[in-house]
Design a protein around this motif. Structure first.
Motif, PDB file in Angstrom:
ATOM      1  N   THR A  51       0.866  -1.184   0.000  1.00  0.00           N
ATOM      2  CA  THR A  51       0.000   0.000   0.000  1.00  0.00           C
ATOM      3  C   THR A  51       0.905   1.237   0.000  1.00  0.00           C
ATOM      4  OG1 THR A  51      -0.050   0.298   2.388  1.00  0.00           O
ATOM      5  CG2 THR A  51      -1.643  -1.262   1.447  1.00  0.00           C
ATOM      6  N   HIS A  52       0.285   2.397   0.111  1.00  0.00           N
ATOM      7  CA  HIS A  52       1.069   3.638   0.112  1.00  0.00           C
ATOM      8  C   HIS A  52       2.132   3.637   1.199  1.00  0.00           C
ATOM      9  CE1 HIS A  52      -0.915   5.407   3.695  1.00  0.00           C
ATOM     10  NE2 HIS A  52      -1.949   4.675   3.286  1.00  0.00           N
ATOM     11  N   ILE A  70       5.783   2.771   0.098  1.00  0.00           N
ATOM     12  CA  ILE A  70       6.508   3.548  -0.904  1.00  0.00           C
ATOM     13  C   ILE A  70       7.603   4.347  -0.215  1.00  0.00           C
ATOM     14  CG2 ILE A  70       6.309   5.368  -2.661  1.00  0.00           C
ATOM     15  CD1 ILE A  70       3.344   4.459  -2.939  1.00  0.00           C
ATOM     16  N   ASN A  73       5.297   9.638  -3.278  1.00  0.00           N
ATOM     17  CA  ASN A  73       4.117   8.881  -3.696  1.00  0.00           C
ATOM     18  C   ASN A  73       3.371   9.670  -4.770  1.00  0.00           C
ATOM     19  OD1 ASN A  73       1.858   7.333  -4.036  1.00  0.00           O
ATOM     20  ND2 ASN A  73       1.141   7.500  -1.916  1.00  0.00           N
ATOM     21  N   PRO A  89      -1.122   9.768  -7.654  1.00  0.00           N
ATOM     22  CA  PRO A  89      -0.561   8.879  -6.633  1.00  0.00           C
ATOM     23  C   PRO A  89      -0.147   7.523  -7.191  1.00  0.00           C
ATOM     24  CG  PRO A  89      -2.759   9.645  -5.994  1.00  0.00           C
ATOM     25  CD  PRO A  89      -2.538  10.074  -7.415  1.00  0.00           C
ATOM     26  N   LEU A 127       0.106   4.995  -5.154  1.00  0.00           N
ATOM     27  CA  LEU A 127      -0.963   4.265  -4.453  1.00  0.00           C
ATOM     28  C   LEU A 127      -1.674   5.281  -3.563  1.00  0.00           C
ATOM     29  CD1 LEU A 127       1.025   1.017  -3.530  1.00  0.00           C
ATOM     30  CD2 LEU A 127      -0.810   1.197  -5.221  1.00  0.00           C
ATOM     31  N   CYS A 128      -2.998   5.305  -3.646  1.00  0.00           N
ATOM     32  CA  CYS A 128      -3.757   6.351  -2.954  1.00  0.00           C
ATOM     33  C   CYS A 128      -3.610   6.243  -1.442  1.00  0.00           C
ATOM     34  CB  CYS A 128      -5.226   6.257  -3.327  1.00  0.00           C
ATOM     35  SG  CYS A 128      -5.493   6.676  -5.046  1.00  0.00           S
ATOM     36  N   VAL A 129      -3.627   7.382  -0.791  1.00  0.00           N
ATOM     37  CA  VAL A 129      -3.466   7.434   0.656  1.00  0.00           C
ATOM     38  C   VAL A 129      -4.830   7.555   1.340  1.00  0.00           C
ATOM     39  CG1 VAL A 129      -2.400   8.687   2.580  1.00  0.00           C
ATOM     40  CG2 VAL A 129      -1.208   8.503   0.374  1.00  0.00           C
ATOM     41  N   SER A 185      10.233   7.594  -6.645  1.00  0.00           N
ATOM     42  CA  SER A 185       9.265   6.913  -5.789  1.00  0.00           C
ATOM     43  C   SER A 185       9.914   5.836  -4.921  1.00  0.00           C
ATOM     44  CB  SER A 185       8.150   6.284  -6.625  1.00  0.00           C
ATOM     45  OG  SER A 185       7.324   7.287  -7.151  1.00  0.00           O
TER      46      SER A 185
END
Ligand SMILES: Cc1cc2nc3c(=O)[nH]c(=O)nc-3n(C[C@H](O)[C@H](O)[C@H](O)COP(=O)(O)OP(=O)(O)OC[C@H]3O[C@@H](n4cnc5c(N)ncnc54)[C@H](O)[C@@H]3O)c2cc1C
Lengths: 281, 773
Positions: B82-83, B86, B90, B100, B102-104, B234
């Motif tokens: 997940t975020h 990273i 991000n 993103p 990966l979305c937060v 990233s």
């Protein structure tokens, strides 16, 4: 996407297997619909029963004035068959309207019927020919009139233990003429937005009998009974055709979706009939 | 005998070439046709894992909870990220990296990524996705710029819903000019989101080598060096230990200039220490990847009764979707393209790019031009109609020439052949005999009506003023005389490798079969910029010529030593070094290569080139200094009862400086035309309330060969002295004016104008009925 794969050698073995599977089994003919549905997760059968090699379901023949087409006859084979080109040209036209050469080489007429899509291209032609659908199971064989076969979008009276084995229809009289006209979103690989098939038998100048079927304008392919009735006994002249055109548009019950609008489809149902009739002149 | 020193005018004169301007077979054709070419998504390394991406279940909402614990426990799952996993930034994005990885805490469109899974097989990865629990708090969904700009609209980003605003400094006084014009036209045109529909969807493989610390990513790509930096940013990793191999790519059309799988793959390969493969499904490619922006463009154009254009006022509003990627430059190029290659004393261009929760707007062949040229070229046709002027006459009357001041106010410093293309269009049989052709066709097809239409465009080449716009190459000659050209440029199907080999073979006056082009690998090639903006032949070509200039003295040096002659008595020509004193003793390339090896003199050079820029700078890359000019003609048949349109013939008349490869130019034209016809008549990514209604090719309708017209390409050459052998670029332009050419032809056939794309049979039938469509 996991399933068990079976390929029975005979129709009998296939029917036995189907009976034992208790419903959770999908026959595989050409696979042009089934594999897409599996891939998209629309169906997830436990078993895929590959019937594609059952040679006994691949015949096209005429016997006692009845034409029989095996369920596994591909659209391409049907379109090339001399018997059908001579006696059921509108069915040939409808087969040639399907997909692309590749799809026509694998897709079967039986599969097209069992899919029961209102836009299935062979269906209106088979309505116009007055076909019957032969269904077989271990318990017996029945023939259902094509108009009684479909019960809704993608729904038919076929029981899970039955295979569609053949399509039968009376060989049209030599004077009968038919057509299949379709509009899609492009020239090939196109699902019908609206389609019209008709078979017209004439006596002298006048229409003796006509059967008209409309595709993609209702949950199942439908007949246009009022238009048929109007045409019966009349001479096919421009006024008659114009009147039939508007009657037919009125019998269409289309909806609006991604592919087209209700108004356009209804109108085109009339136009496609009129053009088909004009071409018979 | 001393050979004449070849005319070094770079193709401006009448020099006869061996490769330039010929129909050279593509260097990569045989492998592609025989299936030998290995694309990134053809790789299945041993022991690899399969990756999948969890995408947003709703188009807009807050993420209240994201729980991957059950997915992590599933046997066969090797990583769920997940975020929180990273290490670095991000986000990614060609211009502003706010998309993103990966979305937060929020999702902004259906393609947003929330989590990554790597598992032993596809089924397990798929299963793991289902075990990830996400709780959302839905937010209002914004489909259009109108909704996004309305009072009280939910703010998609902290800074509001306006992604970018561009007002080009006005030229003159457009309001006054319009007020004083004898004819003023105004109209708004609306265009749809369009899908690239490449054969190879986004995908690739990544491997992390623990010993060297190198993460290698094979992927569909357009600019490996930017990807290298974006991945490094990233992962918080040394960019020199990120290797991107992006070539060849199975179609890109602008859609692979941005990151797709690269960062996700690198994260998973690093975490699992195993090879990982990720290949987007067609649905994922349509939903998650960038599309051609939907735009609304409003034109106000004033002209005199003499047909001279007086002023133009254009406003463009772009639906840019959820994140930036390269939306600003796309809007800017829409503005720059909107006046077309015509002179207007007064002008004003204003644009807004607006965030929504619809499809992601991004880079797409044409880059903002198709949306506006669709409108402009119909307005010009209307004007010609009002003035009863031939549409080509009207365009010729207003067309620019080299040295003129453009509608935007910059001087056109480079070759400008729009008039030549219009003259050539006027001479075609289709145009000259159009009334007769239409009449004959109508007689043969009584149910149809026929029409002929014309449209033109200027299409910017290069990134524009103020942006880093360069290429580097290396050229080496091996011991066996084989020549290796290395460029960072990617082969995306456009044929650039062949053009490079032609340019190099021509400059060295050697056989093209000697040349091997190594491309698109950050560890094997220098940075040559992106293959975008129709730029790669011009800039790589110049870099190659620059390299050859350095290579020839090296060869002379080798010859001097080998022949024991002073360098000043030796010259390079015809693939040899000749002595100019003792009756033409010479050494061939093979001999020179062997001798160089003997002397341990490496025959290795670099070549570099930077785009020359415009005399003006309006900011954000505007304006450009090079343009492809093109005129296209279309012949259509319309069935007025069914509304069906058949495009029967298209003639493309490009002016791209010099055509490096005739077959290459024709290929670009023919492909571009089919793509343009798709845009005009069939294609539309339909999104409602943020949900995609067209997720595959049964609902997203591409033209097939049966829907494609007969085509002709008439190449007009106007060599540009600062381009390689006079070449500019031609990758995008042929996609563009075909749309208004077809629209104008439809008007010619049935008298209807359409302001919205695609133009469907339903629209035409409704239009002929006089009803609303
Ligand atoms: C690209 C593409 C284009 C297409 N274009 C068209 C088109 O233009 N027009 C059109 O009408 N269709 C089109 N189709 C749909 C499809 O090709 C046809 O419906 C075809 O006739 C299906 O036959 P099939 O043998 O491939 O069926 P399959 O995919 O094998 O089976 C379809 C369904 O019927 C069942 N089934 C098949 N045969 C039998 C049987 N004998 N007894 C009982 N059940 C059976 C299967 O279990 C399955 O549920 C297209 C499909 C694709 C992929």
């Amino acid at each position: 996407m996991k399933f068990e794969y079976q390929r029975p050698a005979t129709l009998e073995a296939a029917l036995k297997f189907l009976a034992a599977a208790g419903g959770d089994c999908a026959p595989l003919a050409g696979g042009t619909d089934l594999l897409v549905m599996i891939q998209e997760g629309l169906v997830g059968p436990r078993t895929v029963l590959d019937i594609s090699r059952l040679e006994e379901l691949k015949n096209i023949r005429e016997e006692d004035g009845r034409i029989e087409i095996g369920a596994l006859v591909s659209h391409g084979r049907a379109a090339a068959a001399k018997l059908l080109r001579e006696k059921a040209a509108l069915l040939v036209e409808s087969c040639l309207q399907i997909g692309s050469p590749q799809i026509r080489a694998s897709g079967t007429i039986g599969g097209n019927l069992v899919m029961a899509s209102p836009s299935g291209d062979t269906i209106p032609a088979l309505y116009a020919l007055g076909a019957g659908v032969v269904l077989k199971s271990v318990t017996g064989t029945r023939t259902v009139a094509i108009e009684d076969f479909f019960t809704g979008v993608k729904k038919s009276v076929r029981r899970p233990d039955e295979l569609l084995t053949a399509i039968v229809f009376p060989a049209p009289e030599p004077s009968a003429r038919g057509f299949y006209n379709k509009l899609g979103q492009r020239k090939a690989l196109a699902i019908a937005k609206v389609s019209v098939a008709a078979l017209v038998t004439r006596k002298g100048e006048k229409v003796e009998k006509v059967r008209i079927a409309l595709g993609a304008v209702a949950p199942t392919v439908i007949r246009a009974p009022r238009t048929e009735e109007y045409l019966a006994g009349r001479k096919l002249d421009p006024e008659t055709i114009a009147a039939a055109r508007s009657l037919c548009a009125g019998e269409s019950r289309a909806i609006t979706d991604l592919r087209s609008t209700a108004g356009y489809r209804d109108r085109m149902a009339g136009l496609l009939l009129a053009r088909g009739l004009e071409d018979l002149l | 005998m001393v050979p004449p020193v070849k005319d070094r005018d770079q193709g401006i004169g009448m020099t006869e070439y061996r490769y330039i301007g010929k129909r050279t077979p593509r260097v990569d054709a045989r492998d592609k046709v025989t299936g030998k070419t290995v694309y990134s998504t053809d790789l299945y390394p041993d022991g690899m894992l399969r990756a999948r991406v969890l995408r947003a279940a709703i188009p807009h909402g807050k993420i209240l909870r994201l729980d991957v614990s059950r997915a992590r426990k599933l046997p066969g799952v090797e990583a769920v990220l997940t975020h929180q996993d990273i290490p670095g930034h991000n986000g990614f994005g060609i211009v502003t990296p706010n998309w993103p990885v990966l979305c937060v805490d929020r999702v902004r469109y259906r393609g947003d990524a929330l989590a990554l899974v790597a598992a032993v097989d596809e089924e397990t990865a798929e299963e793991a996705l289902k075990l990830i629990e996400v709780e959302y708090e839905p937010l209002p969904i914004i489909d259009t710029p109108e909704e996004a700009l309305a009072e009280g609209a939910v703010q998609i980003h902290r800074d509001g819903n306006i992604q970018h605003r561009m007002d080009i400094p006005p030229k003159g006084d457009v309001e006054k000019a319009l007020a004083e014009s004898e004819i003023v036209l105004s109209q708004t045109y609306r265009t749809q989101f369009m899908e690239h529909a490449y054969l190879e969807t986004e995908g690739g493989v990544a491997i992390y080598d623990e010993k060297t610390g190198v993460i290698t990513v094979w992927c569909g790509d357009q600019y490996p060096f930017r990807d290298q930096l974006q991945v490094a940013r990233s992962l918080d990793w040394d960019p020199l230990k990120i290797r991107i191999i992006g070539s060849p790519t199975g179609g890109a059309f602008g859609g692979k200039d941005e990151i797709s799988v690269q960062i996700h793959l690198a994260l998973l390969a690093y975490r699992t220490r195993k090879p990982v493969r990720l290949h987007w499904s067609r649905e994922e490619s349509i939903v998650a990847g960038p599309k051609r922006h939907a735009m609304n463009s409003t034109f106000r154009i004033g002209a005199g009764k003499d047909g001279r254009l007086r002023g133009i006022d254009v406003q463009v509003v772009a639906n840019t979707g959820a994140y930036d990627t390269i939306a600003g430059p796309v809007l800017n190029l829409a503005l720059e393209s909107s006046p077309g290659p015509y002179k207007y004393p007064h002008s004003r261009f204003r644009g807004l790019s607006v965030y929504t929760n619809s499809a992601m707007g991004g880079e797409f062949r044409g880059f903002g031009a198709p949306q506006v040229v669709f409108g402009l070229e119909q307005e010009l046709d209307k004007l010609a109609g009002k003035l009863k002027l031939d549409p080509i006459e009207l365009r010729l009357l207003n067309a620019v020439e080299q040295g003129d001041i453009s509608a935007l106010g910059h001087r056109l410093q480079t070759s400008a052949g729009i008039k030549d293309t219009l003259e050539a269009a006027r001479k075609t049989d289709l145009w000259r005999r159009r009334e007769e052709i239409k009449r004959d066709l109508a007689a043969a097809h009584p149910r149809l009506r026929f029409g002929v239409g014309v449209a033109s465009e200027w299409h910017a080449v290069g990134l524009g003023v103020g942006l880093p716009d360069f290429a580097n190459v290396t050229i080496g000659i091996g011991e066996d005389g084989g020549i290796t050209l290395r460029t960072g440029a990617i082969e995306i199907g456009q044929g650039n490798l062949t053009a490079y080999a032609q340019i190099l073979a021509e400059a060295l006056e050697c056989g093209i079969e000697r040349i091997t082009v190594i491309h698109g690998d950050t560890f094997a090639c220098p940075d040559s910029g992106s293959v975008t903006a129709s730029r790669s032949v011009l800039i790589n070509g110049n870099a190659i010529l620059n390299g050859v200039k350095k290579l020839q003295p090296l060869l002379v040096r080798v010859a001097a030593r080998a022949l024991d002659l002073p360098e000043e008595n030796l010259a390079y020509g015809q693939g040899r070094v000749f002595s100019q004193i003792d009756n033409g003793r010479s050494l061939s390339l093979d001999e020179l290569a062997a001798r160089a090896a003997e002397f341990a003199l490496p025959l290795q050079v670099t070549g570099a080139a930077v785009f020359a820029t415009s005399d003006k700078d309006f900011g954000d890359g505007l304006p450009h200094n090079y343009y492809t000019y093109i005129t296209q003609l279309a012949l259509v048949g319309v069935d007025p009862e069914t509304g069906e349109v058949e495009v029967r013939k298209v003639i493309s008349i490009p002016e791209m400086g010099r055509a490096i490869n005739l077959a290459g130019v024709e290929g670009q034209c023919e492909g571009g035309v089919v793509m343009g016809i798709g845009y005009t008549l069939y294609e539309k990514v339909a999104v409602e309330k943020g949900e995609f209604l067209t997720k595959g090719f049964s609902t997203y309708i591409l033209p097939t060969t049966l829907d494609s017209p007969e085509q002709e390409t008439v190449i007009v050459e106007k060599p540009e002295k600062s381009g390689p052998y006079g070449g500019k670029g031609v990758g995008e332009a042929p996609t563009v004016p075909v749309t208004p050419a077809v629209a104008n032809a439809i008007h010619d056939a049935v008298g209807l104008r359409f302001t919205r794309l695609p133009i469907t049979p339903e629209d035409i039938v409704a239009g002929l009925e006089g009803g609303e469509r």
